[in-house]
Design an enzyme around this catalytic site. Structure first.
Site, short mmCIF file in Angstrom:
data_model
loop_
_atom_site.label_atom_id
_atom_site.label_comp_id
_atom_site.label_asym_id
_atom_site.label_seq_id
_atom_site.Cartn_x
_atom_site.Cartn_y
_atom_site.Cartn_z
N ASP A 1 -18.64 9.72 0.83
CA ASP A 1 -18.02 10.49 -0.25
C ASP A 1 -18.78 10.25 -1.55
O ASP A 1 -19.10 9.10 -1.89
CB ASP A 1 -16.56 10.08 -0.46
CG ASP A 1 -15.66 10.44 0.70
OD1 ASP A 1 -16.10 11.25 1.55
OD2 ASP A 1 -14.53 9.93 0.76
N LYS B 1 -22.77 -2.97 22.59
CA LYS B 1 -23.52 -1.77 22.19
C LYS B 1 -23.36 -1.51 20.70
O LYS B 1 -24.34 -1.26 19.98
CB LYS B 1 -23.02 -0.57 23.00
CG LYS B 1 -23.68 0.75 22.60
CD LYS B 1 -23.09 1.91 23.40
CE LYS B 1 -23.70 3.24 22.97
NZ LYS B 1 -23.10 4.38 23.72
N CYS C 1 17.39 4.03 -9.29
CA CYS C 1 16.81 4.70 -10.45
C CYS C 1 17.47 6.07 -10.67
O CYS C 1 18.62 6.12 -11.09
CB CYS C 1 15.29 4.82 -10.29
SG CYS C 1 14.43 5.17 -11.85
N HIS D 1 14.14 -0.60 -9.45
CA HIS D 1 13.60 -0.34 -8.11
C HIS D 1 13.57 -1.63 -7.29
O HIS D 1 12.53 -2.30 -7.20
CB HIS D 1 12.19 0.24 -8.22
CG HIS D 1 12.15 1.64 -8.73
ND1 HIS D 1 12.22 2.74 -7.90
CD2 HIS D 1 12.06 2.12 -10.00
CE1 HIS D 1 12.17 3.84 -8.64
NE2 HIS D 1 12.07 3.49 -9.92
N GLU E 1 13.39 -2.03 -4.22
CA GLU E 1 12.53 -1.94 -3.04
C GLU E 1 11.19 -2.63 -3.24
O GLU E 1 10.56 -3.09 -2.27
CB GLU E 1 12.31 -0.47 -2.64
CG GLU E 1 11.53 0.37 -3.63
CD GLU E 1 12.39 1.09 -4.67
OE1 GLU E 1 11.94 2.12 -5.21
OE2 GLU E 1 13.50 0.60 -4.93
#
Length: 557
Positions: free
Chosen positions: A148, A224, A381, A507, A509
């Site tokens: 890229d 290989k 939230c 938050h 989490e």
């Protein structure tokens, strides 16, 4: 002095570099080495904070308030180590820094170029993580795919890094794919060979290859690959598709990844302690009865938009010996079909964070359904803000109540803009971000779950509960169970008469870990389990516990 590991990827995108980096971090930590992991993202955004979740997935917030790539969540969950804004670097932030330096005259009138100025700034960011974290090993994941154009400055920078440290102080890992061609019945190595050839053309010779595959890679194939790519056979590390990301560290340990990395870095291979992690994976593969959890959101078409929420639910189910039966529910579909149709049979409802008007009425309807049906509910939230809107419209008689974010001219802005946000113009990096303290009310459900008077949680918001409606809210039977230390900002609400109805402005989490679930998520799953039919022996156990006054103490009124 720190050692450095660079993880690149080839053949295809989303090949799992972040999980490989996080798994290596876990394995190094299990041997007593301290680790820090950073992500180099090749996009021109300064950070992902203003990017659509449909394009980027969730935004993970660090303790110091950085809006970062979701891979930092993997790093934290796997290593149980907090990352910072230094651990997230984008092309946009690099160019911004270099241009700011040029405007200040820091380059003394010189011509500013990609080499050495951009690549030098990238190398400085990596060194900064090493010096600030004092980690024994700094792992750097390079986003994108080799080949890229966007990734070229990062790849050149890590090539140049050899000149900053000794060759024995860094290791290059290349993650690649071995596709299986059904008609020939073979795993094909040519894409890997070409990917490594591309990497070599930049000046980087990988020390190890992690080969993704959906089937076994035999010794002949490893020999290989090693021969064509210039790495020892033992450094060709198979990584087969796993039933859980948490199984990957164990697989890579068995294949010798950490041992080979330590050999390249000239570090001692201490005894590894992965017993707790192995037990965790065993529990994942042998779960208890399923709990049906509805995740009601607006970005449910891309599961990564709620990655940390899903992982937190998994952690809670692990701790509660339950399996997670997750139902993705589009909030807009609730507006069309109704909550009774889409939420019927659910054991718990989670309404996570988000922004904007779309789907809010569906979230409000889901919360009303959970409240009226007495189904355990957790709001996060925006989920808390929607719970306040639901209260105002359906219990307080303020039928036009809403958030000032959604309708600036509303007559009842039960959610309004934080005072310090009044004059903010820019969107990126300007919200109330990072860790803030929350004082938990004694005797509340939250207090019983946390077991702490003050907790520290990560935030990402501009709007808050409007205290003009505080008295009316409390008179309706709700409780403000957590607030900022000065009492001004509402952080936690709950409905005491409900089996489990709580919502937070932050938050939680982001702080959940596989072996240490967040208390709010664990409380939700525990409450959801009370709705499950149980075996006669389990019913007897619960009856005995109830008689002893010890059944589910964290949820007792």
């Amino acid at each position: 002095m720190a050692k450095f590991v660079f993880v690149t990827g080839g053949v295809v995108s989303s090949i799992g570099k972040g999980i490989v980096a996080a798994s290596l971090g876990r394995l190094l930590k299990s041997r007593g080495y301290s680790v820090s992991i950073l992500k180099l993202d090749p996009y021109l955004n300064v950070d992902p904070g203003t990017m659509s979740p449909f394009q980027h997935g969730e935004v993970f917030v660090t303790e110091d308030g950085a809006e970062t790539d979701l891979d930092l969540g993997h790093y934290e969950r796997f290593t149980d180590t907090a990352m910072s804004r230094l651990n997230s670097v984008t092309t946009g932030s690099i160019y911004q820094s270099v241009i700011n330096k040029e405007r200040r005259g820091s380059y003394n009138g010189g011509t500013v170029q990609v080499i050495p100025h951009i690549t030098g700034e990238i190398r400085d960011r990596i060194h900064r993580v090493a010096s600030n974290s004092n980690a024994d090993v700094v792992i750097t994941e390079i986003g994108g795919t080799v080949g890229d154009i966007e990734s070229l400055p990062f790849l050149e920078a890590i090539r140049e890094f050899r000149g900053d440290v000794g060759r024995q102080d860094l290791a290059y890992i290349h993650v690649t794919l071995l596709p299986f061609i059904g008609t020939s019945g073979e795993l094909k190595t040519k894409p890997t060979q070409h990917s490594v050839k591309e990497l070599r053309s930049i000046g980087i010779q990988p020390d190890l290859l992690v080969c993704r595959s959906d089937r076994d890679i035999n010794d002949e194939l490893k020999r290989k690959i090693g021969g064509f790519c210039g790495v020892p056979q033992r450094a060709v590390i198979p990584s087969l598709d796993a039933d859980s990301i948490y199984a990957v560290p164990l697989t890579l340990e068995d294949e010798g990844l950490c041992r080979e990395v330590l050999d390249v870095l000239d570090l001692e291979d201490h005894d590894s302690d992965m017993v707790d992690w192995a037990q965790l994976v065993h529990k994942l593969r042998n779960p208890g009865p399923a709990v049906k959890v509805a995740l009601v959101g607006k970005y449910v078409q891309l599961n990564d938009a709620y990655l940390s929420v899903v992982e937190a639910l998994r952690h809670a189910c692990l701790a509660q010996d339950a399996s997670l039966d997750l139902h993705w529910v589009c909030a807009e579909e609730i507006e069309n079909q109704g909550a009774d149709v889409l939420l019927k049979g659910m054991d718990a409802v989670v309404v996570p964070g988000g922004f904007g008007n779309r789907g809010v009425d569906g979230k409000v309807a889901a919360i009303r359904w959970a409240r009226e049906q007495r189904v355990p509910f957790l709001g996060l939230c925006l989920g808390m803000q929607c719970a306040v809107i639901e209260w105002a419209r359906n219990l307080a008689g303020l039928t036009d109540a809403t958030s000032a974010e959604l309708e600036p001219g509303t007559t009842h802005p039960v959610i309004h803009l934080l005072p310090e946000q009044q004059d903010v113009v820019d969107l990126g990096g300007t919200m109330r971000l990072g860790v803030y303290p929350c004082r938990v009310s004694a005797g509340s459900l939250a207090s019983r779950l946390y077991g702490e008077e003050v907790v520290y949680e990560r935030h990402r918001h501009r709007f808050e509960f409007n205290n003009a409606y505080r008295n009316l809210f409390l008179e309706s039977g709700y409780e403000i169970s957590g607030s900022s230390p000065d009492g001004r900002l509402v952080e936690l609400i709950e409905l005491p008469e409900h089996p489990f109805f709580t919502a937070c402005q932050y938050h939680p989490e982001f702080l959940s870990r596989p072996g240490r679930p967040h208390p709010l998520f664990r409380g939700l799953i525990e409450a959801a389990q009370q709705r499950l039919p149980c075996s006669p022996s389990e019913a007897m156990r619960q009856q005995n516990n109830s008689a002893a006054g010890s059944s589910h103490p964290s949820l007792q009124p």
